[in-house]
Design a protein around this motif. Structure first.
Motif: not given
Length: 326
Positions: A180-187, A208-216, A218-227
């Motif tokens: 939940v905290a990771i998803k809030q940070a991504v938003q 590891h994160l796979a994020i779908t946005a309106k136009d893009y 994003y592939v990301a990593r969440a580490k120690n709460g940071a995106i």
């Protein structure tokens, strides 16, 4: 979960069954229950044998019908029927009950990793994947090994694993809170987010994160709460390209599309062939995306070769395809 974790979970359930008075007062039943719990904790993964045929059959069917609602009832009946042949005088209901718990627990824990299951079949073939536990979680496996070690030291099997499972319930709650905290940070960091797929790693604080946005994408990593953003891909609908339309009929690409929820596509045209490639964005390893589906077609749109599965270098992919170098 992985095979090793399912095995130790079978041992845990066989141990907790000693809290059942009917089981604890019948050594023969206790032995049958332990065997049944071990078998029940493994049998939904019997579809792994499909890997011997090809990756397409495995990807399309693994954790499918064998993890479905009917299977939750058929596997216990099958295993109980086999075991009462060898243990004819035991209490059938309690044997069936503990085997059922083993089967149900197997399917239940598989829901929590990124791979997921088709547990709602036959009502829907949708994949259910909560994405909070790695397929192999060292904490879960380690706690089970600790419990087995305590048994050798004379600890009560039932109460030992009951305590361990109480700890694991708390662990799952912590993992959901992390998600939940990771998803809030991504938003907060990325605009117009439509979907966030979380893939836990071996490391407790890294995802590891796979994020779908309106136009893009994003592939990301969440580490120690940071995106940390790693890759960005323009989100382009799959076109009605003739090569893609034919490639979709290939069993390898069809299996990939039935399983992967977020991917990018490519169509490359060469002098004598086309290559259609779909890449799953959930799994990034050292800058490479290893889960792919590739179809090669000649200039007349006849499929030459195809492959789907996990591959960790372009050279190995070419060998798997046995194809024209691109």
């Amino acid at each position: 979960m992985d095979t090793g974790t399912h095995i130790v979970m079978g041992v845990a359930l066989g141990s907790m069954a000693t809290l059942d008075p009917v089981v604890s007062h019948d050594p023969v039943l206790a032995h049958a229950v332990l065997i049944g719990a071990l078998a029940g904790s493994q049998i939904p993964d019997i579809d792994t044998v499909l890997k011997l045929k090809n990756n397409a059959k495995y990807i399309r069917n693994h954790r499918g019908i064998t993890h479905s609602i009917p299977a939750l009832f058929l596997w216990p009946l099958l295993l109980t029927g086999v075991l009462i042949y060898f243990y004819p005088d035991v209490n059938v209901f309690h044997l069936w009950l503990w085997i059922s718990v083993a089967v149900w627990l197997h399917v239940f824990v598989d829901l929590f990793n990124a791979y997921g299951t088709q547990a709602l079949r036959p009502f829907t073939k949708k994949w259910v994947a909560f994405g909070v536990i790695n397929t192999f979680d060292p904490i879960i496996f380690g706690l089970h090994l600790a419990g087995i070690g305590l048994l050798f030291l004379g600890a009560h099997p039932g109460y030992t694993f009951l305590a361990i499972y109480a700890i694991l319930v708390g662990y799952y709650v912590v993992r959901f809170r992390q998600q939940v905290a990771i998803k809030q940070a991504v938003q907060q960091q990325i605009p117009n987010v439509e979907q966030i797929i979380t893939v836990p790693t071996f490391r407790f604080r890294e995802w590891h994160l796979a994020i779908t946005a309106k136009d893009y994408f994003y592939v990301a990593r969440a580490k120690n709460g940071a995106i940390h953003l790693l890759d960005t891909f323009e989100r382009c609908p799959v076109p009605a390209h003739p090569a893609i339309e034919v490639a979709k009929r290939d069993e390898n690409l069809a299996a990939f599309l039935s399983f992967s929820p977020v991917y990018r596509w490519e169509v490359n045209e060469y002098n004598d062939h086309y290559e259609v490639r779909f890449t799953d964005l959930r799994y990034r390893s050292k800058g490479y995306y290893p889960f792919v589906a590739v179809v090669q077609l000649d200039r007349d749109l006849k499929i030459i070769s195809s492959y789907t599965g996990w591959i960790f270098s372009e050279g190995k992919l070419r060998k798997k395809l046995e194809l024209i170098p691109s």
